[in-house]
Design a protein around this motif. Sequence first.
Motif, PDB file in Angstrom:
ATOM      1  N   GLU A   1      45.271  54.081  32.859  1.00  0.00           N
ATOM      2  CA  GLU A   1      44.302  53.207  32.192  1.00  0.00           C
ATOM      3  C   GLU A   1      43.259  54.057  31.468  1.00  0.00           C
ATOM      4  O   GLU A   1      42.805  55.060  32.005  1.00  0.00           O
ATOM      5  CB  GLU A   1      43.585  52.326  33.225  1.00  0.00           C
ATOM      6  CG  GLU A   1      44.508  51.355  33.937  1.00  0.00           C
ATOM      7  CD  GLU A   1      43.792  50.608  35.064  1.00  0.00           C
ATOM      8  OE1 GLU A   1      42.674  51.020  35.451  1.00  0.00           O
ATOM      9  OE2 GLU A   1      44.357  49.621  35.550  1.00  0.00           O
ATOM     10  N   PRO A   2      42.814  53.652  30.264  1.00  0.00           N
ATOM     11  CA  PRO A   2      41.776  54.420  29.579  1.00  0.00           C
ATOM     12  C   PRO A   2      40.374  54.068  30.073  1.00  0.00           C
ATOM     13  O   PRO A   2      39.410  54.770  29.783  1.00  0.00           O
ATOM     14  CB  PRO A   2      41.942  54.008  28.115  1.00  0.00           C
ATOM     15  CG  PRO A   2      42.493  52.626  28.182  1.00  0.00           C
ATOM     16  CD  PRO A   2      43.321  52.545  29.435  1.00  0.00           C
ATOM     17  N   TYR A   3      40.253  52.962  30.822  1.00  0.00           N
ATOM     18  CA  TYR A   3      38.920  52.463  31.179  1.00  0.00           C
ATOM     19  C   TYR A   3      39.029  51.752  32.512  1.00  0.00           C
ATOM     20  O   TYR A   3      39.876  50.873  32.695  1.00  0.00           O
ATOM     21  CB  TYR A   3      38.453  51.479  30.096  1.00  0.00           C
ATOM     22  CG  TYR A   3      37.159  50.756  30.398  1.00  0.00           C
ATOM     23  CD1 TYR A   3      35.938  51.280  29.998  1.00  0.00           C
ATOM     24  CD2 TYR A   3      37.166  49.539  31.079  1.00  0.00           C
ATOM     25  CE1 TYR A   3      34.761  50.616  30.272  1.00  0.00           C
ATOM     26  CE2 TYR A   3      35.986  48.863  31.360  1.00  0.00           C
ATOM     27  CZ  TYR A   3      34.789  49.409  30.950  1.00  0.00           C
ATOM     28  OH  TYR A   3      33.620  48.746  31.218  1.00  0.00           O
ATOM     29  N   ARG A   4      38.199  52.147  33.463  1.00  0.00           N
ATOM     30  CA  ARG A   4      38.174  51.470  34.768  1.00  0.00           C
ATOM     31  C   ARG A   4      36.769  51.618  35.333  1.00  0.00           C
ATOM     32  O   ARG A   4      36.324  52.738  35.623  1.00  0.00           O
ATOM     33  CB  ARG A   4      39.202  52.101  35.711  1.00  0.00           C
ATOM     34  CG  ARG A   4      39.417  51.324  37.019  1.00  0.00           C
ATOM     35  CD  ARG A   4      40.506  51.987  37.863  1.00  0.00           C
ATOM     36  NE  ARG A   4      40.739  51.246  39.086  1.00  0.00           N
ATOM     37  CZ  ARG A   4      41.661  50.289  39.221  1.00  0.00           C
ATOM     38  NH1 ARG A   4      42.453  49.983  38.215  1.00  0.00           N
ATOM     39  NH2 ARG A   4      41.811  49.646  40.361  1.00  0.00           N
ATOM     40  N   THR A   5      36.045  50.522  35.455  1.00  0.00           N
ATOM     41  CA  THR A   5      34.673  50.561  35.969  1.00  0.00           C
ATOM     42  C   THR A   5      34.456  49.387  36.918  1.00  0.00           C
ATOM     43  O   THR A   5      35.203  48.400  36.884  1.00  0.00           O
ATOM     44  CB  THR A   5      33.635  50.408  34.832  1.00  0.00           C
ATOM     45  OG1 THR A   5      33.801  49.101  34.252  1.00  0.00           O
ATOM     46  CG2 THR A   5      33.801  51.466  33.761  1.00  0.00           C
ATOM     47  N   LEU A   6      33.401  49.492  37.723  1.00  0.00           N
ATOM     48  CA  LEU A   6      33.064  48.361  38.603  1.00  0.00           C
ATOM     49  C   LEU A   6      32.692  47.134  37.781  1.00  0.00           C
ATOM     50  O   LEU A   6      33.134  46.016  38.066  1.00  0.00           O
ATOM     51  CB  LEU A   6      31.889  48.727  39.511  1.00  0.00           C
ATOM     52  CG  LEU A   6      32.197  49.614  40.709  1.00  0.00           C
ATOM     53  CD1 LEU A   6      30.936  49.806  41.530  1.00  0.00           C
ATOM     54  CD2 LEU A   6      33.307  49.020  41.565  1.00  0.00           C
ATOM     55  N   LEU A   7      31.892  47.340  36.741  1.00  0.00           N
ATOM     56  CA  LEU A   7      31.477  46.202  35.919  1.00  0.00           C
ATOM     57  C   LEU A   7      32.699  45.554  35.271  1.00  0.00           C
ATOM     58  O   LEU A   7      32.790  44.321  35.187  1.00  0.00           O
ATOM     59  CB  LEU A   7      30.472  46.669  34.857  1.00  0.00           C
ATOM     60  CG  LEU A   7      29.881  45.589  33.958  1.00  0.00           C
ATOM     61  CD1 LEU A   7      29.229  44.469  34.766  1.00  0.00           C
ATOM     62  CD2 LEU A   7      28.876  46.200  32.992  1.00  0.00           C
ATOM     63  N   GLY A   8      33.640  46.382  34.848  1.00  0.00           N
ATOM     64  CA  GLY A   8      34.878  45.851  34.277  1.00  0.00           C
ATOM     65  C   GLY A   8      35.619  44.982  35.281  1.00  0.00           C
ATOM     66  O   GLY A   8      36.156  43.922  34.933  1.00  0.00           O
ATOM     67  N   HIS A   9      35.647  45.392  36.548  1.00  0.00           N
ATOM     68  CA  HIS A   9      36.304  44.577  37.588  1.00  0.00           C
ATOM     69  C   HIS A   9      35.618  43.215  37.721  1.00  0.00           C
ATOM     70  O   HIS A   9      36.269  42.178  37.779  1.00  0.00           O
ATOM     71  CB  HIS A   9      36.242  45.281  38.945  1.00  0.00           C
ATOM     72  CG  HIS A   9      37.226  46.393  39.106  1.00  0.00           C
ATOM     73  ND1 HIS A   9      38.547  46.287  38.762  1.00  0.00           N
ATOM     74  CD2 HIS A   9      37.078  47.646  39.603  1.00  0.00           C
ATOM     75  CE1 HIS A   9      39.168  47.421  39.029  1.00  0.00           C
ATOM     76  NE2 HIS A   9      38.305  48.263  39.528  1.00  0.00           N
ATOM     77  N   PHE A  10      34.298  43.247  37.796  1.00  0.00           N
ATOM     78  CA  PHE A  10      33.572  41.981  37.976  1.00  0.00           C
ATOM     79  C   PHE A  10      33.799  41.055  36.783  1.00  0.00           C
ATOM     80  O   PHE A  10      34.010  39.850  36.940  1.00  0.00           O
ATOM     81  CB  PHE A  10      32.073  42.237  38.176  1.00  0.00           C
ATOM     82  CG  PHE A  10      31.735  42.646  39.586  1.00  0.00           C
ATOM     83  CD1 PHE A  10      31.631  41.688  40.588  1.00  0.00           C
ATOM     84  CD2 PHE A  10      31.532  43.967  39.926  1.00  0.00           C
ATOM     85  CE1 PHE A  10      31.328  42.050  41.898  1.00  0.00           C
ATOM     86  CE2 PHE A  10      31.233  44.347  41.230  1.00  0.00           C
ATOM     87  CZ  PHE A  10      31.131  43.382  42.217  1.00  0.00           C
ATOM     88  N   ARG A  11      33.742  41.621  35.594  1.00  0.00           N
ATOM     89  CA  ARG A  11      33.943  40.774  34.411  1.00  0.00           C
ATOM     90  C   ARG A  11      35.369  40.235  34.373  1.00  0.00           C
ATOM     91  O   ARG A  11      35.586  39.058  34.059  1.00  0.00           O
ATOM     92  CB  ARG A  11      33.612  41.579  33.143  1.00  0.00           C
ATOM     93  CG  ARG A  11      32.121  41.759  32.985  1.00  0.00           C
ATOM     94  CD  ARG A  11      31.746  42.490  31.712  1.00  0.00           C
ATOM     95  NE  ARG A  11      30.285  42.470  31.575  1.00  0.00           N
ATOM     96  CZ  ARG A  11      29.577  43.368  30.931  1.00  0.00           C
ATOM     97  NH1 ARG A  11      30.179  44.378  30.332  1.00  0.00           N
ATOM     98  NH2 ARG A  11      28.261  43.272  30.865  1.00  0.00           N
ATOM     99  N   HIS A  12      36.325  41.090  34.675  1.00  0.00           N
ATOM    100  CA  HIS A  12      37.727  40.643  34.671  1.00  0.00           C
ATOM    101  C   HIS A  12      37.928  39.497  35.666  1.00  0.00           C
ATOM    102  O   HIS A  12      38.482  38.452  35.319  1.00  0.00           O
ATOM    103  CB  HIS A  12      38.631  41.837  35.025  1.00  0.00           C
ATOM    104  CG  HIS A  12      40.065  41.475  35.234  1.00  0.00           C
ATOM    105  ND1 HIS A  12      41.046  41.713  34.290  1.00  0.00           N
ATOM    106  CD2 HIS A  12      40.700  40.865  36.276  1.00  0.00           C
ATOM    107  CE1 HIS A  12      42.208  41.256  34.743  1.00  0.00           C
ATOM    108  NE2 HIS A  12      42.029  40.746  35.945  1.00  0.00           N
ATOM    109  N   GLU A  13      37.475  39.687  36.891  1.00  0.00           N
ATOM    110  CA  GLU A  13      37.724  38.655  37.916  1.00  0.00           C
ATOM    111  C   GLU A  13      36.979  37.361  37.584  1.00  0.00           C
ATOM    112  O   GLU A  13      37.470  36.268  37.876  1.00  0.00           O
ATOM    113  CB  GLU A  13      37.328  39.168  39.306  1.00  0.00           C
ATOM    114  CG  GLU A  13      38.076  40.423  39.771  1.00  0.00           C
ATOM    115  CD  GLU A  13      39.588  40.307  39.744  1.00  0.00           C
ATOM    116  OE1 GLU A  13      40.110  39.177  39.780  1.00  0.00           O
ATOM    117  OE2 GLU A  13      40.274  41.352  39.662  1.00  0.00           O
ATOM    118  N   SER A  14      35.824  37.475  36.961  1.00  0.00           N
ATOM    119  CA  SER A  14      35.118  36.242  36.567  1.00  0.00           C
ATOM    120  C   SER A  14      35.943  35.476  35.531  1.00  0.00           C
ATOM    121  O   SER A  14      35.846  34.257  35.419  1.00  0.00           O
ATOM    122  CB  SER A  14      33.722  36.551  36.024  1.00  0.00           C
ATOM    123  OG  SER A  14      33.767  37.079  34.708  1.00  0.00           O
ATOM    124  N   GLY A  15      36.761  36.204  34.781  1.00  0.00           N
ATOM    125  CA  GLY A  15      37.644  35.542  33.811  1.00  0.00           C
ATOM    126  C   GLY A  15      38.610  34.598  34.492  1.00  0.00           C
ATOM    127  O   GLY A  15      38.889  33.502  33.988  1.00  0.00           O
TER     128      GLY A  15
END
Length: 352
Positions: free
Chosen positions: A180-194
């Motif tokens: 993956e080119p990008y993996r962050t905690l904020l990215g996880h939260f935003r993804h799961e909120s989707g």
Amino acid sequence: MRRFQCHCGNRLFFDNTYCLKCHHQLGFLPDRLTLSAIRPDPDGAWTALGPEVDGRRYRQCAHYEHAGVCNWMVPLDDQDHHCLACRLNHVIPDLSVLQNWRRWAKLEAAKRRLVYQLLHLGLPFQGKRAGGHRGLAFAFLADQPQASPISTGHTNGLITINIEEADPVRREAVREKLGEPYRTLLGHFRHESGHYYWERFFADTGRQPAFRALFGDERQDYAQALRDHYRNPNPDWQEQHISRYASSHPWEDWAETWAHYLHMRDALETAGDLGLVLESCASTVRFSDRDDFQYLLDAWLELTMAMNSMSRSMGSPDMYPFTITPTVARKLEAVHREVHGMVTVGSTAQDR
Ligand SMILES: [Zn+2]
Ligand SMILES: [Zn+2]
Ligand SMILES: [Zn+2]
């Protein structure tokens, strides 16, 4: 995320807890969406200082007062001991494990940024108490010996995060392993909120055909699709998807696109506050139609090109390792329309 201004004139940032200029403690006021200096009162409450919030009284969130992992306040007339973000917690990490406090603090910081953005965009959410089995909640869990590893994911509003994701070494190792080119905690939260909002927008609504026309048929076997993805990732995902993972299943495509849209909106807000893009691209104006989306997208492409040029000047990896193709732009526009529709017609009442 915009910057905030202390009553003394000092510039403040979202995670700050103390003003270095006037030496007041700080608290974020979720009912006003602002960070403010606060003054302790003899009765244990706190008074917010400053022209727009002067005189309003609050308690510190229990996780601010006792755990030091939050900087949000609770209005005095709210009976809950926890702030709007912390009351969504279903399970917090086991604090008898030494490194877990540090992990928890990082998780909460990313979660607050998500909750701020949902409030800022006017996206409604409810906790489990008001929202029933589909209410929003968070569980921060650790792998246990002799048990299956904890998967970060979403089920009926419950967002589970494996707390090892808060360990940067482990997260980087997973990122490398998955390519993956990008993996962050904020990215996880935003993804799961989707996933949470997909259920609000589409589940049981009869609107799935519109979703399927763009993202594909979500009725295909989800577990099998993920197995196939990890065994044999799609090599030709770039034209249709924002990330390789998005090509695994239409639900993941939606969640990845949703997370990306939230990245765009937050980064444009930051850029607008810093004077890097026109204020109108970053304001809280509810971009309403197709033309407005094109305006937002054009600003975003300009901004990300500048971000990557800066990264390259510093010899760092690209800050924005994504490409927005015409198909991906249509998917982002679909998210944009759903967000706008929800804001326009939906309630803005949160579970406070
Ligand atoms: Zn100050
Ligand atoms: Zn809190
Ligand atoms: Zn997902």
